[in-house]
Design an enzyme around this catalytic site. Structure first.
Site, short mmCIF file in Angstrom:
data_model
loop_
_atom_site.label_atom_id
_atom_site.label_comp_id
_atom_site.label_asym_id
_atom_site.label_seq_id
_atom_site.Cartn_x
_atom_site.Cartn_y
_atom_site.Cartn_z
N LYS A 53 0.89 -1.21 0.01
CA LYS A 53 0.01 -0.09 -0.11
C LYS A 53 0.84 1.21 0.02
CE LYS A 53 -4.05 -2.62 2.06
NZ LYS A 53 -4.39 -2.91 3.39
N GLN A 97 -5.04 -1.62 9.63
CA GLN A 97 -4.86 -2.77 8.95
C GLN A 97 -5.37 -3.99 9.72
OE1 GLN A 97 -3.45 -3.25 5.73
NE2 GLN A 97 -3.56 -5.30 5.91
N ASP A 120 -11.41 2.49 4.05
CA ASP A 120 -11.73 1.09 3.90
C ASP A 120 -13.07 1.00 3.77
OD1 ASP A 120 -9.93 -0.95 3.36
OD2 ASP A 120 -9.41 -1.33 5.52
#
Ligand code: NAD
Length: 297
Positions: A53, A97, A120
């Site tokens: 990422k 994460q 997200d």
């Protein structure tokens, strides 16, 4: 001839588009988009995902910072880090994460994030927006699948779609997005008895079960479209390590209209959609015109 749905290629095209958006907005607002990634503990797979990422951010011009907390970090310590990043105007997006170490409640932590920094698309507010058909940050993996289908002109209207898996990360938002695109959607999961007779009716089958090589010829309809979300590292008969999905790719490729490979299918699209969510948050926070709505339906 079967179409291989190439996520790597489309992710590259999207990165070029995002780079242009950033270059156009930067002189007006004086700062690039900012993404804060919180990693807790030392799960090696998470380490690889976070590093991918970061690399993608630097390719398009998003400034990313990783905040690595120890595996002993408490709920309160992670909460405090999220609050600090909520208040920091240089960050347009915050990514927690997953998975988190055992004992940490991800649901509570995700709620702590400002919904307009939730890149997200997992905050209850943003999942609610998806449910109501309002534009907003979208869960990256299913949004990536939708972009891949659209780019390859695979129409969904009136089609019968089956999703295997009902997680908040993939299966549930995937089903909502397919329904919004006018497909008739069925979701099957680990408690569904004998799902083959359901998946065999699918024009589009999305597999997000997290079980290596689960799906084969006996589960699909000929000439259907198969999307493999699963990703696993396995050791083959000769002791070599390789990646595979939830689908037996070699068995299905000759039988279907289109299929995603693993790697190179859904995975790169997930990262690309994280960038799309981050850049669109930046446009909103900086008062720039919103140009990525076609990817956040
Ligand atoms: P999860 O474990 O949270 O959910 C799996 C779902 O599949 C559950 O709803 C379960 O009921 C269902 N399921 C499990 N076994 C089944 C079976 N035998 N038959 C029918 N249904 C079954 O996993 P997730 O987070 O949704 O992820 C699914 C897979 O996708 C994993 O392999 C994960 O690594 C992968 N993934 C890939 C990406 C990517 O970018 N490619 C992103 C997210 C997740």
């Amino acid at each position: 001839m079967t179409i291989r749905l190439d996520g790597k290629k489309l992710a590259h095209e999207l990165e070029l588009r995002l780079k242009e958006e950033i270059n156009a907005g930067l002189p007006k607002v004086g700062r690039p988009p900012g993404l804060a990634v919180i990693r807790v503990g030392d799960d090696p797979a998470s380490g690889v995902y976070v590093s991918n990422k970061e690399k993608a951010c630097s390719r398009v011009g998003v400034r990313s910072s990783v905040f690595h907390l120890s595996k002993e970090a408490t709920n309160n310590e992670i909460k405090a880090k999220i609050q600090e990043l909520n208040d920091n105007n240089l960050f347009d997006g915050i990514l927690l994460q997953l998975p988190l170490p055992k004992g940490i409640d991800e649901g509570i932590l995700l709620k702590e994030m400002l919904p307009n920094k939730d890149v997200d698309g997992l905050h209850s507010y943003n999942l609610g927006k998806l449910l109501k058909g309002e534009v907003g940050p979208r869960s990256c993996t299913p949004a990536g699948v939708m972009a891949l289908l659209s780019r390859n002109k695979i129409s969904l209207e009136g089609k019968r779609a089956v999703v295997i898996g009902r997680s908040i990360l993939v299966g549930k938002p995937m089903a909502l997005m397919l329904q919004a695109a006018n497909a008739t959607v069925t979701v099957v999961h680990s408690k569904t008895k004998d799902f083959a007779h359901i998946t065999k009716q699918a024009d589009l089958l999305v597999v997000a079960a997290g079980q290596p090589n689960l799906i084969g010829e006996e589960h699909i309809r000929k000439n259907s479209v198969v999307i493999d979300v699963g990703i696993h590292r396995i050791t083959d008969n000769q002791g070599r390590s390789r990646l595979c999905g939830d689908v037996r790719f070699e068995e299905l490729e000759p039988l279907v209209q289109a299929i995603t490979p693993v790697p190179g299918g859904v995975g790169p699209m997930t990262v690309a959609m994280l960038l799309v969510n981050t850049v669109s948050r930046w446009q909103e926070h900086c008062g720039l015109s919103f140009s990525l709505g076609d990817l956040l339906l």
